[in-house]
Write an enzyme that holds these catalytic residues in place. Structure first.
Site, PDB file in Angstrom:
ATOM      1  CE1 TYR A 103      -2.028   2.756   3.417  1.00 28.43           C
ATOM      2  CE2 TYR A 103      -2.975   3.077   1.209  1.00 28.43           C
ATOM      3  CZ  TYR A 103      -2.721   3.598   2.555  1.00 28.43           C
ATOM      4  OH  TYR A 103      -3.659   4.758   3.067  1.00 28.43           O
ATOM      5  CG  ASP A 163      -3.189  -3.171   7.834  1.00 26.30           C
ATOM      6  OD1 ASP A 163      -4.501  -3.349   7.949  1.00 26.30           O
ATOM      7  OD2 ASP A 163      -3.020  -2.057   7.301  1.00 26.30           O
ATOM      8  CB  ILE A 165      -7.453  -3.056   6.689  1.00 22.91           C
ATOM      9  CG1 ILE A 165      -8.480  -1.769   6.904  1.00 22.91           C
ATOM     10  CG2 ILE A 165      -7.097  -3.088   5.671  1.00 22.91           C
ATOM     11  CD1 ILE A 165      -7.963  -0.639   6.584  1.00 22.91           C
ATOM     12  CE  LYS A 199      -9.171   0.886   2.898  1.00 20.02           C
ATOM     13  NZ  LYS A 199      -9.103   1.825   2.056  1.00 20.02           N
TER      14      LYS A 199
END
Lengths: 540, 438
Positions: B152, B237, B239, B276
């Protein structure tokens, strides 16, 4: 029963009268630090032996230190056992973090072999200060008129509960529509997606309007110069990141808000240099003192990047007058440094003096705006600390650009913004709220001061904020921080009243205490007085 | 007629003037292009279609329905009980009811295969803040975190800017579908050492952004072993954990820890957010879940800089503790994302474009390397510009994700209506046709 209030249209009062100082106007001598070297011949041995031991200790440690090939050893300089500082609440004010960011050698303890950063290991023991412990005690044993009449009464938290009912009523009628949209259509798409991190423009407009209103329209604020943050706490930190590098310093007049130690220093590596204010001056800022501190810092090789003032000040409750603000600007110009003006209590004035924002000063002076940055928020003036709305207001485009980007780490929540846009746009409500709040603050302040006065406790005349800054040096057993903390402890554990000792605010004179009155009801005041009376035993 | 005196410029800090915010990169430049000329179904049909923003808009209606039927979530009702406490609540522990709801939600997403203790949850205003906070806590200035590529683009900013921590990439390639290997991790570690950087942790995103794929169990085991071996932290992570297309394919690091009896857990920290999975990035809700007590305590204190609005916590506590709502949401959201994914893959295939096989996320990882003039970053960027300016699609070039192989692009599909997606696919189709002809 209502006090007359100073409004902008009148001229300022000619004299600020002190309602009393600690033991007369004479400045007491501050007890020097206990590092006084003693002994004569012992001086030599006294220096050599510890040094020798120290060297041997280092040598020993070096030999037995982690072998980089040995993967099972801890890599850290040590971790702090966390058991003795259980986490406390209401952490937006945190005075325990007065230590610098040097790698404190803490007693090693394996809470796990993998280490955390040195930056934070010094912080972990932050819960020991009286400030924290007091808040914890209140939480464990909170006073309630009916359910817990012997509980601890809170005077150590700068919250304003006096006018929450007004906000509550507004919300009960308007909240839902306010968050999701007017009329019949509920629309989550207005609040759900990514928004600009520095806040919705509509909200900036509403906040700019509110700021102007609380400052009695003496100055107007440009929404495009606003960066919104999740509370004033990150606003201060972001400005610290923007204006100073690690190792640089800000000058901050003492006594100051305990939270600055965390907000300004913790993650930034920036230092605070205390600029002491004294009771002889009613704790007003002295430019001469600023100048002295600046020069001393320079001699020590520290680069000062700015001054942080709070106006109204916490804990003393002073307002900075026009003249001082102009002098401050001159000072900043001369040294080519920044000014951060924390005006979070601008709308909580007590009516006896004119509030002048730094924005008003630079409005008239066209030059030099680039060095002025204002911090504001809705936690105090609108009693909504939970909603996390802070403001950075700056005239400097570069700071604006950087702060906008940094706000991503501390952004306000969209539904909260929507709700507040509605609320703040209701100008009738805002007007009523502001004036009612003024009245109530004033009334409570007067009662508290009167109550303390009856017990022989004098305080500085406050012009703003939720505080009474009182001199209790006549009641402490020794004129020192130790004596002060002893009294604080008695007040908390025997009197069951939580107040903030001046040492948490880095006050240079022992014996001063901060009493917050905005969490009380009128009925609480006589009870508070009774309890304090119980504890006090005058020391000759 | 005043004489103008040059004012000495009052200086700013290095942090303020640094470019580490990364906003000059193509990733962000594409967003800017979209902002200046956004596509609209009726009013601006020739505008840029945003496919560079990983937002989930496919399930808004479910949220709206909930809010409509549950007024207590967004207001405090008659007499507003609880309002006062809520308005004053700035305790960095966060609302207990909200933490409980988050823990339950995280468990539901993992099909109950892992348990979460609400007292280990630290709340932050978004995962951006959570990642930065963890970096402040786990590493000192000058230290390094290892991160598998492609990653990312925001990490360059979030993890490095104010913290002064370095990122050392773990290179992954298409030959094995960009999976993380022990060799790659070791190489990255050695690389850090050779630069005299102290490695403090490894950060993985699972499901991966930008790959749109979950990390396999065996890889997760190897990653955890690597972290144990080097005595470093592991940040996972997760998410996108609720955005997997099937409920069984996502394996959380929490599950791995559970099977190991939580041995070595004190080095593991999970980041989560509602931006998200629940499509609520505007709400600013992120969490750190840590198995390390000291990290939890410290993170909590540090979260003072990034607290979640109590009003938002209240709203979401109501919503997420409603089991009927959350179960239905998770299931429906998965189905819709899966459908979108199928749609875009089919459409791209028709245009002759292959993608990495994905099973999660709001995007797909598209392979345009056959179209590159030369297998180089410059060619990729040239192609990206053409797609942005001529085809009017904002997609994210692999180089902004530090992909070591040029020609890959991340294409988001969940932030628009189906019709808009159709239009985007048509444009791609036309573009590919044109290229074939030339």
């Amino acid at each position: 029963m209502t006090q007359t209030r100073y409004y902008r249209t009148r001229s300022p009062e000619p004299e600020k009268e002190k309602t009393g100082g600690g033991g007369g106007t004479a400045m007491r001598v501050i007890v020097p630090l206990q590092g006084v070297v003693q002994g004569r011949g012992g001086l030599v041995l006294g220096s050599i032996i510890p040094c020798a031991l120290f060297y041997f200790l280092q040598f020993y440690l070096k030999r037995n230190r982690d072998d980089p090939d040995d993967k099972n050893e801890s890599n850290s300089t040590g971790q702090n056992p966390t058991t003795r500082s259980p986490s406390s609440e209401h952490l937006t004010e945190l005075p325990g973090l007065t230590r610098s960011l040097s790698r404190a050698l803490l007693s090693p303890r394996n809470s796990g072999p993998v280490s955390i950063s040195a930056r934070v290991s010094g912080i972990v023991k932050g819960g020991d200060s009286p400030y924290y412990m007091g808040l914890k005690r209140v939480k464990e044993d909170p006073y309630d008129e009916l359910d817990n009449p012997n509980g601890v009464i809170q005077l150590g938290l700068a919250e304003n509960k006096l006018s929450l009912d007004l906000v509550k009523d507004w919300l009960a009628e308007n909240a839902r529509e306010a968050i999701l949209g007017n009329g019949k259509e509920l629309s989550i798409s207005g609040i759900a997606p990514y928004q600009p991190f520095d806040g919705l423009m509509e909200f900036k407009v509403a906040v700019a309007g509110f700021m102007s209103q609380v400052m009695e329209n003496a100055v107007s604020f440009n929404p495009s110069q606003i960066v919104l943050t999740a509370g004033a706490t990150p606003a201060i930190e972001i400005l610290s990141f923007c204006l100073a590098d690690t190792g640089n310093a800000f000058l901050v007049p003492t006594p100051y808000y305990p939270g600055f130690d965390r907000d300004v220093k913790w993650r930034t590596g920036v230092e605070i240099i205390h600029v002491p204010c004294r009771s002889a001056d009613n704790f007003h800022l002295s430019i001469a003192a600023l100048d002295r501190s600046f020069n001393q810092a320079k001699k020590r090789g520290m680069k000062v990047r700015g001054v942080i003032i709070s106006n109204p000040s916490n804990p003393a409750g002073n307002l900075l007058n026009r003249e001082t603000l102009y002098s401050l600007l001159d000072f900043a110009r001369e040294k080519n440094i920044h000014i951060i003006s924390n005006e979070i209590l601008a709308g909580s004035t007590l009516g006896n003096e004119e509030f002048v924002s730094m924005a008003e000063i630079v409005d008239q002076e066209d030059t030099d705006r680039k060095r002025v940055h204002i911090v504001y928020g809705l936690s105090k003036d609108l009693s909504l600390p939970g909603f996390r709305v802070g403001v950075i207001y700056t005239f400097n485009e570069d700071v604006l650009a950087a702060a906008r980007k940094l706000s991503r780490f501390s952004a306000t929540s969209a539904p909260t913004q929507r709700l507040l846009i509605s609320m703040l746009s209701d100008t009738k409500f805002v007007r009523t709220f502001i004036t009612t709040n003024w009245e109530r603050l004033q009334r409570m302040y007067v009662q508290l001061v009167a109550g303390l006065e009856k017990m022989g406790i004098k305080s500085i005349k406050s012009s703003g904020g939720f505080y009474c800054w009182a001199d209790m040096s006549g009641f402490i057993s020794s004129y020192s921080e130790k004596g002060e903390v002893e009294l604080w402890d008695k007040l908390l554990n025997i009197g069951k009243v939580n107040v903030t000792p001046g040492s948490c605010c880095h006050c240079i004179e022992p014996g001063w205490f901060r009493f917050c009155f905005a969490t009380l009801t009128e009925k609480d005041i006589p009870i508070v007085m009774e309890r304090i009376q119980k504890v006090l035993k005058p020391v000759n | 007629m005043a004489i103008e005196i040059e004012q000495p410029r009052v200086g700013l800090s290095k942090v303020a003037v640094s470019k580490t915010h990364g906003e000059d990169s193509p990733y962000f430049a594409g967003w800017k292009a979209y902002d200046e000329n956004p596509y609209h179904e009726t009013s601006n049909q020739s505008g840029v279609i945003q496919m560079g923003l990983a937002e989930n808009q496919v399930s808004f209606d479910l949220l709206e329905k909930y809010l409509e039927e549950h007024s207590e979530a967004s207001s405090w009702g008659k007499g507003a009980p609880g309002f006062r406490e809520n308005a004053l609540f700035q305790d960095y522990h966060g609302l207990k009811s909200f933490r409980q709801a988050m823990a339950n939600f995280m468990e539901q997403i993992r099909g109950g295969r892992a348990k979460f203790d609400p007292d280990r949850i630290v709340l932050t205003a978004g995962a951006t803040a959570a990642n930065e906070l963890l970096t402040f806590i786990l590493a000192d200035p000058g230290d390094a975190l290892l991160i598998p590529t492609p990653y990312y683009p925001g990490f360059d900013r979030d993890l490095r800017w104010r913290t002064s921590v370095n990122i050392v990439p773990i290179h992954c390639g298409s030959s094995n579908n960009f999976q993380i290997t022990p060799e790659a991790m070791e190489a990255a570690y050695q690389s850090a050492e050779s630069m005299n950087l102290k490695v403090r942790g490894i950060l993985i995103t699972n499901p991966s952004n930008p790959l749109g794929a979950t990390i396999q169990r065996s890889a997760l085991e190897q990653i955890l072993d690597f972290a144990v071996n080097k005595n470093i932290h592991l940040v996972s992570d997760e998410i996108y954990s609720g955005s997997t297309f099937s409920s069984s394919e996502f394996i959380s690091i929490a599950e791995i820890l559970e099977t190991r009896g939580y041995k070595d857990a004190e080095r593991v920290h999970i980041v989560y957010s509602l931006s998200k999975d629940l499509g609520l990035p505007g709400f600013r809700v992120g969490t750190i879940y840590s198995y390390n007590d000291q990290v939890v305590t410290t993170a909590r204190r540090m979260s003072s800089f990034t607290l979640i609005s109590s009003q938002t916590q209240h709203l979401l506590a109501c919503m997420l503790s409603n089991k009927e709502f959350s179960e239905n949401y998770i299931k429906t959201n998965r189905e819709r994302l899966s459908k979108r994914y199928d749609m875009i893959i089919k459409g791209l295939k028709k245009a002759g474009i292959e993608c990495l096989k994905g099973n999660a996320g709001l995007f797909c990882w598209m392979n345009l390397s056959p179209l590159l003039e030369k297998p180089m970053r410059e060619s990729e960027l040239a192609l990206w510009k053409v797609i942005l300016n001529e085809v009017k699609l904002n997609i994210s070039p692999g180089s902004s994700c530090h992909c070591s192989e040029p020609g890959w692009f991340r294409v988001c599909f969940a932030n628009m209506s189906e019709q808009t997606l159709e239009i985007a696919l048509e444009r791609i189709h036309k573009f590919m046709e044109q290229r074939k002809r030339n």
